[in-house]
Design a protein around this motif. Sequence first.
Motif, PDB file in Angstrom:
ATOM      1  N   PHE A  22     -44.590  55.993  18.831  1.00 27.93           N
ATOM      2  CA  PHE A  22     -45.512  56.418  17.759  1.00 27.93           C
ATOM      3  C   PHE A  22     -45.646  57.938  17.743  1.00 27.93           C
ATOM      4  CE2 PHE A  22     -46.952  52.152  19.171  1.00 27.93           C
ATOM      5  CZ  PHE A  22     -46.445  51.468  18.080  1.00 27.93           C
ATOM      6  N   GLN A  67     -46.246  55.597  12.455  1.00 29.62           N
ATOM      7  CA  GLN A  67     -47.436  55.229  13.245  1.00 29.62           C
ATOM      8  C   GLN A  67     -48.481  54.582  12.319  1.00 29.62           C
ATOM      9  OE1 GLN A  67     -49.335  58.680  14.883  1.00 29.62           O
ATOM     10  NE2 GLN A  67     -50.066  57.568  16.692  1.00 29.62           N
ATOM     11  N   GLY A  68     -49.170  53.553  12.840  1.00 32.37           N
ATOM     12  CA  GLY A  68     -50.117  52.809  12.001  1.00 32.37           C
ATOM     13  C   GLY A  68     -51.469  53.483  11.885  1.00 32.37           C
ATOM     14  N   TYR A 106     -46.491  45.144  20.957  1.00 27.90           N
ATOM     15  CA  TYR A 106     -47.126  46.473  20.951  1.00 27.90           C
ATOM     16  C   TYR A 106     -46.766  47.186  22.253  1.00 27.90           C
ATOM     17  CZ  TYR A 106     -50.879  49.960  20.674  1.00 27.90           C
ATOM     18  OH  TYR A 106     -51.594  51.120  20.649  1.00 27.90           O
ATOM     19  N   ASN A 122     -48.376  42.787  15.223  1.00 29.38           N
ATOM     20  CA  ASN A 122     -47.701  44.075  15.098  1.00 29.38           C
ATOM     21  C   ASN A 122     -46.445  44.000  15.956  1.00 29.38           C
ATOM     22  OD1 ASN A 122     -46.925  46.749  15.076  1.00 29.38           O
ATOM     23  ND2 ASN A 122     -48.679  47.519  16.235  1.00 29.38           N
ATOM     24  N   ARG A 163     -39.873  49.211  10.792  1.00 34.56           N
ATOM     25  CA  ARG A 163     -41.234  48.827  10.392  1.00 34.56           C
ATOM     26  C   ARG A 163     -41.864  49.926   9.539  1.00 34.56           C
ATOM     27  NH1 ARG A 163     -46.324  49.248  14.389  1.00 34.56           N
ATOM     28  NH2 ARG A 163     -46.290  51.321  13.411  1.00 34.56           N
TER      29      ARG A 163
HETATM   30  N1  GLN Z   1     -51.063  50.650  16.581  1.00 36.15           N
HETATM   31  C1  GLN Z   1     -50.453  51.726  15.901  1.00 36.15           C
HETATM   32  C2  GLN Z   1     -49.037  51.344  15.554  1.00 36.15           C
HETATM   33  O1  GLN Z   1     -48.532  50.322  15.988  1.00 36.15           O
HETATM   34  C3  GLN Z   1     -50.422  53.038  16.616  1.00 36.15           C
HETATM   35  C4  GLN Z   1     -50.944  53.084  17.983  1.00 36.15           C
HETATM   36  C5  GLN Z   1     -50.529  54.287  18.743  1.00 36.15           C
HETATM   37  O2  GLN Z   1     -50.194  55.322  18.179  1.00 36.15           O
HETATM   38  N2  GLN Z   1     -50.526  54.151  20.008  1.00 36.15           N
HETATM   39  O3  GLN Z   1     -48.407  52.084  14.855  1.00 36.15           O
END
Ligand code: GLN
Length: 382
Positions: A15, A32-33, A120, A169, A360
């Motif tokens: 990320f 990045q989410g 994750y 995710n 993704r």
């Molecule tokens: N959960 C978010 C993602 O999957 C980012 C989490 C993080 O940056 N550690 O993108």
Amino acid sequence: MELPQKHSATGTTIFTVMSALAQQHSAINLSQGFPDYPIDEQLGKLLYEAASTGYNQYAPMPGLPMLRQAVAGDFKKRYNLDIDADTEITITPGATYAIYTAFTAVLQAGDEVIVLEPAYDSYIPNIEMNGARVVPVSLSAPEFNVDWDKVKAAVTNKTKAIIINTPHNPTGAVWTQEDWDALAEIVRDTDIVILSDEVYEQIIFDGQKHISILQQPELRERSFALFSFGKVFHNTGWKIGYCIAPPAFTTAFRRIHQFLCFTVNTPGQYALANYISNSNAPLLHSMMQQKRDYFLELMKQTPFTIHKPAGGSYFQVAGYEQISDMPDMEFAQWLTKEYGVATIPVSAFYSNKKDDRLIRFCFAKKEDTLLEAVQRLSKLSI
Ligand code: GLN
Ligand code: PMP
């Protein structure tokens, strides 16, 4: 001087890598989410109110009582579940921390933990940092459902925990009641603990309902359920989440938590408590469904393959087999540099970097951002 390697992950988390690359190349960041739109003004005002009315000192170790009560009230309202604010809820600095803390409360050197991959990226390092061994079980593309026979075959007398994640995710897959039943059957008559990562519980589409481990009486007794306000209120940078677990598990969790960070920032907790209790914010799942549908419609102009629309989370996985046969890491970097759109290569979510040639996209973005990104992607040719 050599310091010990506490886990097997090499380099920096994907990320950070992809967000930095996006910045370096002025690319649109769908990697990045995190949302690119503001939080509700009311929530920001509550944060100011907290700081200006004196909520600036340490909160109690388990979290501000008003926030724990607001969470309990929210679970009563949304799930009709009774959760004890004093003995079952702990406020944490985000869900990532809560997952680490739960693992640390449970694991001893030599234990085994089953991880469903793709996963994750913090799970595996966290397990290894506790001296335990990861037993990966792959979900199979493109549906990414759980193969319960494979999970059953992975259980040994050393299995101490299984970590699961729904909505998922990076794949957007969502568990059904049958999945929970299958898990219950596998762990019955064992001492296996479940970590249930439910950070996307409110981001679920097409009329589906999130089913929580907290609604499974048999499993709830042996579980830590982990949540993140960042995903719900679009404030990932506040890094506030929570853990719900039965009293004995909560005691064990707090035994670690009190010496890791002790407590979470007070003004943020105050703001969230008041916001949860009084807000009439639009329903998150309908807002996110609109974004998913908009993004999927736009993506038809591009040569990417959508094998299955995300059922939940704010991520969509896509194939690029019509564009290139590069490995996914290379492809994601190339796309960022040459087309100005950053994504995450799905191989980053596998311990063995399994590469199904998938990337993704995060669609928790303003419509303008999604439109601009897809306009760039539509220049790609087959
Ligand atoms: N959960 C978010 C993602 O999957 C980012 C989490 C993080 O940056 N550690 O993108
Ligand atoms: N679990 C999953 C599956 C996630 O996608 C995220 C988001 N980064 C987290 C946990 C962690 O959330 P937080 O930002 O609250 O640490």
